[in-house]
Design a protein around this motif. Sequence first.
Motif, short mmCIF file in Angstrom:
data_model
loop_
_atom_site.label_atom_id
_atom_site.label_comp_id
_atom_site.label_asym_id
_atom_site.label_seq_id
_atom_site.Cartn_x
_atom_site.Cartn_y
_atom_site.Cartn_z
N ASP A 116 36.92 36.48 52.53
CA ASP A 116 37.08 34.83 52.06
C ASP A 116 36.39 34.55 51.72
N THR A 117 34.88 35.08 51.42
CA THR A 117 33.67 34.05 50.22
C THR A 117 33.15 35.08 49.70
N PRO A 118 32.06 34.69 48.91
CA PRO A 118 32.60 33.12 47.83
C PRO A 118 33.18 33.14 47.27
N ARG A 119 33.26 32.18 46.41
CA ARG A 119 34.82 31.70 45.63
C ARG A 119 35.38 33.07 45.06
N ASP A 120 34.41 33.41 44.04
CA ASP A 120 34.60 34.35 43.57
C ASP A 120 35.79 35.38 43.79
N VAL A 121 35.80 35.70 44.30
CA VAL A 121 36.35 37.19 45.78
C VAL A 121 37.72 36.75 46.89
N LYS A 122 37.15 35.56 46.14
CA LYS A 122 38.31 35.32 47.93
C LYS A 122 39.73 35.71 47.67
N GLY A 123 40.58 35.67 48.87
CA GLY A 123 41.46 36.46 48.44
C GLY A 123 41.75 37.85 47.82
N THR A 124 40.74 38.20 47.75
CA THR A 124 40.77 40.10 47.71
C THR A 124 40.66 40.50 48.90
N ALA A 125 42.03 41.30 48.31
CA ALA A 125 42.55 41.95 49.79
C ALA A 125 42.53 44.25 49.39
N PHE A 126 42.14 44.54 50.19
CA PHE A 126 41.85 45.86 50.14
C PHE A 126 42.47 46.88 51.02
N LEU A 127 43.84 47.99 50.87
CA LEU A 127 44.38 47.77 51.64
C LEU A 127 44.33 49.43 51.86
N SER A 128 44.91 50.06 53.04
CA SER A 128 43.75 51.35 52.65
C SER A 128 44.51 52.89 54.17
#
Length: 269
Positions: free
Chosen positions: A92-104
């Motif tokens: 969720d934060t910071p802005r430069d990684v917001k939205g990154t999602a990891f699925l396992s």
Amino acid sequence: MRKIISVVALTALSYLSLSTAALAANSEGLSPEERGLQIAKEIDLRDRGFGDSTNHLKMTLKDRHGNQRHRLLRNRTKEQAGEGDKSIIIFDTPRDVKGTAFLSHTHKVGSDDQWLYLPALKKVKRISSSNKAGAFMNSEFSYEDIASQEVEKYTYKYLREDTVAGVKVFVNEADPIDPKSGYSKLEVYVDAERYIALKIDFYNRGGRLKKTLVMDQYRQHKGKYWRADIWVMTNHQTGKVTALEQSNWTFDNNFTNKDFNKNSLSRMK
């Protein structure tokens, strides 16, 4: 009501004492390898049946000079019958990684399936099993570390009794079966009463101590399942530390397999 709660608590404590005593009795005459496997299976058995969970995380990255960076994440996990867990971590934060999602998608046998969604590229990237030892989002956790640790992925050897912060523990060696693992072995310090890991030492492929994970501030959920609110991973070779503070645990979210689909990673909220 208090009397009912007390009876339930005493019953649970009696079961735990009987279970621990039975395990100790059954350990007599076992080889170190057999006892090590027995301990690993008991850890797995006591955590089985939680269903699913969500929680929030605060990740703190510390370099060897003490400089810190913070990230806020969310985690979702779904237990799978006869297989490893499915999980999603969302930044969720910071802005430069917001939205990154990891699925396992963890498997009991063979390589796990892992994907990473990078919003800047609007692309889902599959994590190769040959890269499982790589750092997860520049933290001291590897992709291998954040998958569920299935019993079948290791061979075991009971080493000794010890103490961690005054708590009696069994020290259990776990050797990864996968030749692509980043580790030659793990030494797991298991609470002798609750059968939960309090500390794990990770040794690199050359046999040198690389990292130590300490898990603290355990709380029990649903009257049975222990979760540590504090995880601290220290890299002895670089001096870097990654700390995870976990909170807002919820269970019984009625997740389905559709909630852990790689095609929906870009829509995670």
